[in-house]
Design a protein around this motif. Structure first.
Motif, mmCIF file in Angstrom:
data_model
loop_
_atom_site.group_PDB
_atom_site.id
_atom_site.type_symbol
_atom_site.label_atom_id
_atom_site.label_comp_id
_atom_site.label_asym_id
_atom_site.label_seq_id
_atom_site.Cartn_x
_atom_site.Cartn_y
_atom_site.Cartn_z
ATOM 1 N N GLY A 11 0.784 -1.230 0.000
ATOM 2 C CA GLY A 11 0.000 0.000 0.000
ATOM 3 C C GLY A 11 0.814 1.278 0.000
ATOM 4 N N LEU A 12 2.140 1.166 -0.009
ATOM 5 C CA LEU A 12 2.979 2.361 0.001
ATOM 6 C C LEU A 12 2.767 3.192 -1.267
ATOM 7 C CD1 LEU A 12 6.384 0.842 1.199
ATOM 8 C CD2 LEU A 12 4.930 2.416 2.504
ATOM 9 N N PRO A 13 2.889 4.521 -1.174
ATOM 10 C CA PRO A 13 2.920 5.334 -2.395
ATOM 11 C C PRO A 13 4.189 4.998 -3.172
ATOM 12 C CG PRO A 13 3.459 6.670 -0.484
ATOM 13 C CD PRO A 13 3.021 5.338 0.047
ATOM 14 N N LYS A 14 4.095 5.027 -4.501
ATOM 15 C CA LYS A 14 5.177 4.498 -5.334
ATOM 16 C C LYS A 14 5.516 5.440 -6.490
ATOM 17 C CE LYS A 14 3.214 -0.098 -4.475
ATOM 18 N NZ LYS A 14 1.999 0.450 -3.791
ATOM 19 N N THR A 15 6.752 5.330 -6.950
ATOM 20 C CA THR A 15 7.188 6.017 -8.163
ATOM 21 C C THR A 15 7.612 4.969 -9.189
ATOM 22 O OG1 THR A 15 9.445 6.159 -7.327
ATOM 23 C CG2 THR A 15 7.991 8.035 -6.893
ATOM 24 N N GLU A 16 7.425 5.302 -10.460
ATOM 25 C CA GLU A 16 7.788 4.365 -11.529
ATOM 26 C C GLU A 16 8.416 5.145 -12.680
ATOM 27 O OE1 GLU A 16 6.075 0.460 -13.787
ATOM 28 O OE2 GLU A 16 4.585 1.913 -13.118
ATOM 29 N N LEU A 17 9.636 4.758 -13.053
ATOM 30 C CA LEU A 17 10.359 5.474 -14.095
ATOM 31 C C LEU A 17 10.420 4.743 -15.427
ATOM 32 C CD1 LEU A 17 13.476 6.827 -12.123
ATOM 33 C CD2 LEU A 17 11.242 7.919 -12.466
ATOM 34 N N HIS A 18 10.027 3.480 -15.464
ATOM 35 C CA HIS A 18 10.200 2.674 -16.683
ATOM 36 C C HIS A 18 8.883 1.988 -17.029
ATOM 37 C CE1 HIS A 18 13.093 0.350 -19.348
ATOM 38 N NE2 HIS A 18 11.976 -0.357 -19.474
ATOM 39 N N LEU A 19 8.075 2.709 -17.796
ATOM 40 C CA LEU A 19 6.749 2.205 -18.169
ATOM 41 C C LEU A 19 6.502 2.517 -19.647
ATOM 42 C CD1 LEU A 19 4.031 0.975 -17.061
ATOM 43 C CD2 LEU A 19 3.240 3.346 -16.870
ATOM 44 N N HIS A 20 6.383 1.470 -20.438
ATOM 45 C CA HIS A 20 6.080 1.666 -21.860
ATOM 46 C C HIS A 20 4.582 1.946 -22.012
ATOM 47 C CE1 HIS A 20 9.989 0.454 -23.478
ATOM 48 N NE2 HIS A 20 10.052 -0.312 -22.390
ATOM 49 N N PHE A 21 4.269 3.062 -22.633
ATOM 50 C CA PHE A 21 2.888 3.534 -22.696
ATOM 51 C C PHE A 21 1.967 2.507 -23.341
ATOM 52 C CE2 PHE A 21 -0.329 6.645 -24.451
ATOM 53 C CZ PHE A 21 -0.838 7.032 -23.226
ATOM 54 N N GLU A 22 2.285 2.110 -24.565
ATOM 55 C CA GLU A 22 1.436 1.116 -25.233
ATOM 56 C C GLU A 22 1.533 -0.241 -24.551
ATOM 57 O OE1 GLU A 22 2.979 4.201 -28.096
ATOM 58 O OE2 GLU A 22 3.932 2.735 -26.767
ATOM 59 N N GLY A 23 2.708 -0.555 -24.013
ATOM 60 C CA GLY A 23 2.901 -1.828 -23.337
ATOM 61 C C GLY A 23 2.151 -1.941 -22.030
ATOM 62 N N ALA A 24 1.658 -0.804 -21.532
ATOM 63 C CA ALA A 24 0.851 -0.823 -20.305
ATOM 64 C C ALA A 24 -0.636 -0.927 -20.601
ATOM 65 C CB ALA A 24 1.124 0.444 -19.491
ATOM 66 N N ALA A 25 -1.002 -1.029 -21.869
ATOM 67 C CA ALA A 25 -2.415 -1.094 -22.244
ATOM 68 C C ALA A 25 -3.068 -2.357 -21.709
ATOM 69 C CB ALA A 25 -2.563 -1.051 -23.762
ATOM 70 N N PRO A 26 -4.100 -2.233 -20.877
ATOM 71 C CA PRO A 26 -4.797 -3.437 -20.400
ATOM 72 C C PRO A 26 -5.330 -4.239 -21.584
ATOM 73 C CG PRO A 26 -5.483 -1.481 -19.165
ATOM 74 C CD PRO A 26 -4.682 -0.991 -20.323
ATOM 75 N N PRO A 27 -5.207 -5.564 -21.563
ATOM 76 C CA PRO A 27 -5.706 -6.370 -22.686
ATOM 77 C C PRO A 27 -7.170 -6.091 -23.009
ATOM 78 C CG PRO A 27 -4.382 -7.718 -21.228
ATOM 79 C CD PRO A 27 -4.540 -6.396 -20.553
ATOM 80 N N ALA A 28 -7.990 -5.892 -21.986
ATOM 81 C CA ALA A 28 -9.410 -5.622 -22.235
ATOM 82 C C ALA A 28 -9.595 -4.329 -23.018
ATOM 83 C CB ALA A 28 -10.170 -5.560 -20.910
ATOM 84 N N PHE A 29 -8.742 -3.348 -22.759
ATOM 85 C CA PHE A 29 -8.825 -2.087 -23.491
ATOM 86 C C PHE A 29 -8.506 -2.312 -24.968
ATOM 87 C CE2 PHE A 29 -6.685 1.582 -25.339
ATOM 88 C CZ PHE A 29 -7.610 2.593 -25.113
ATOM 89 N N ILE A 30 -7.443 -3.058 -25.255
ATOM 90 C CA ILE A 30 -7.058 -3.320 -26.643
ATOM 91 C C ILE A 30 -8.110 -4.174 -27.346
ATOM 92 C CG2 ILE A 30 -5.362 -4.493 -28.107
ATOM 93 C CD1 ILE A 30 -4.417 -1.770 -27.076
ATOM 94 N N ARG A 31 -8.646 -5.182 -26.654
ATOM 95 C CA ARG A 31 -9.694 -6.004 -27.270
ATOM 96 C C ARG A 31 -10.923 -5.154 -27.600
ATOM 97 N NH1 ARG A 31 -8.368 -9.572 -23.191
ATOM 98 N NH2 ARG A 31 -10.295 -9.096 -22.067
ATOM 99 N N GLY A 32 -11.299 -4.274 -26.679
ATOM 100 C CA GLY A 32 -12.456 -3.417 -26.912
ATOM 101 C C GLY A 32 -12.237 -2.476 -28.073
ATOM 102 N N LEU A 33 -11.043 -1.893 -28.155
ATOM 103 C CA LEU A 33 -10.739 -0.975 -29.250
ATOM 104 C C LEU A 33 -10.710 -1.714 -30.582
ATOM 105 C CD1 LEU A 33 -10.151 2.064 -29.487
ATOM 106 C CD2 LEU A 33 -7.707 1.515 -29.372
#
Length: 334
Positions: A11-33
């Motif tokens: 539950g700690l607050p977190k930082t993230e420096l390495h996140l690929h935008f398209e690679g973070a797309a939830p599968p359900a989002f891509i299937r819906g699109l």
């Protein structure tokens, strides 16, 4: 470590420096699109709805197929909201994401501006609604070659500001050399952008050294195979280069057979600045909560260590000083 402490760490607050935008797309989002656009992407999904791939090379082709249904600035704005909802659900308060003009307008500066505007508007709305601060890093795609990289660097240079804060390189590390892309990195640096590059995930320590010495980056995406050469580890520690480490990704892709074999703890103990990220979370069946609990269980990392990790990340973040200070306040114990 007991369940109560693991729950606190998750539950700690977190930082993230390495996140690929398209690679973070939830599968359900891509299937819906894909359904909206009447595109058949059934081949890239498993029966349970997750992304399906065999190895790293196949992962890249599945990634690009999924990205292929993202056609308009509005598509990317919707993706931004979906990605940041996932980040917020995992306690992320600050994130930097890799954006490629190759996927947003084909490397054309004018088209890229339209995509970037839509993404930024969605990010600012999500910050108000969800409390996640996002910044963008333009990435060239290594296996697309140096010429395409120059077009991406021009897009980055023309739109550099307090939101578009960095330039980097992703893609197939086994194609070409870091130095082949020096022109693009020089262009981005001259525009005031800060620099990172994927290295030391598939190739060894020499690749990490080349990224630092030839491209003059201050951060390395992954960089974990530096552990194979004590001199490279010492160089990273002495120069204060920060590694954007993605343990779950490294294990799923077979860089290491299990988290117990991962060198993140050894690198940290050797004085290298390490941070924790998810890379392409739905592809690798991970989340920031899962990364934190896994590291806590395997290496005994407690709240104090994760506070150090988050502080390291914010010191290495490419955002401006005011944003850094505001996020650091949010990371302080309540």
């Amino acid at each position: 470590m007991d369940e109560e402490q693991l729950a606190r760490i998750a539950g700690l607050p977190k930082t993230e420096l390495h996140l690929h935008f398209e690679g973070a797309a939830p599968p359900a989002f891509i299937r819906g699109l894909a359904a909206e656009k009447q595109v058949d992407l059934s081949r890239i999904f498993n029966e349970d709805g997750s992304y399906a791939y065999r190895d790293f090379t196949h992962f890249l082709s599945v990634y690009e197929a999924a990205t292929g249904v993202l056609k308009t600035p509005e598509d990317f704005a919707r993706l931004c909201r979906a990605v940041l909802e996932e980040s917020a659900a995992n306690g992320v308060v600050y994130s930097e994401t890799f954006l490629s003009p190759d996927f947003c307008g084909g490397g054309d500066v004018s088209a890229w501006r339209d995509y970037l505007h839509a993404i930024r508007e969605a990010a600012e709305a999500a910050e108000r609604d969800l409390g996640v601060t996002l910044r963008g890093i333009v990435t060239c795609i290594r296996h697309f070659g140096p010429d395409k990289a120059r077009a991406a660097a021009l897009c980055a240079a023309e739109t550099a500001d307090d939101w578009l804060v960095g330039f980097g390189m992703a893609g197939d590390e086994n194609r070409g050399r870091q130095r082949d892309f020096a022109y693009s990195f020089d262009m981005a640096r001259e525009a005031g952008l800060q620099l990172t590059s994927h290295a030391g995930e598939w190739r060894g320590p020499s690749e990490v050294r080349e990224a630092v010495e030839d491209l003059r980056v201050t951060r390395i995406g992954h960089g974990v195979r530096a552990i194979e050469d004590p001199a490279t580890v010492e160089m990273l520690a002495e120069r204060g280069v920060t590694l954007e480490v993605c343990p779950g990704s490294n294990v799923v892709l077979g860089v290491y057979p299990a988290l117990a074999d991962h060198p993140i703890d050894r690198l940290r103990r050797a004085g290298v600045k390490v941070t924790v990220s998810t890379d392409d979370p739905p592809f690798f069946h991970t989340t920031m909560r899962r990364e934190y609990t896994g590291l806590a269980q395997r290496f005994g990392w407690d709240e104090e260590v994760f506070a150090e990790i988050n502080n390291t990340a914010m010191d290495a973040a490419f955002c401006d000083a005011a944003t850094r200070a505001a996020v650091k306040k949010r990371l302080e114990p309540s």
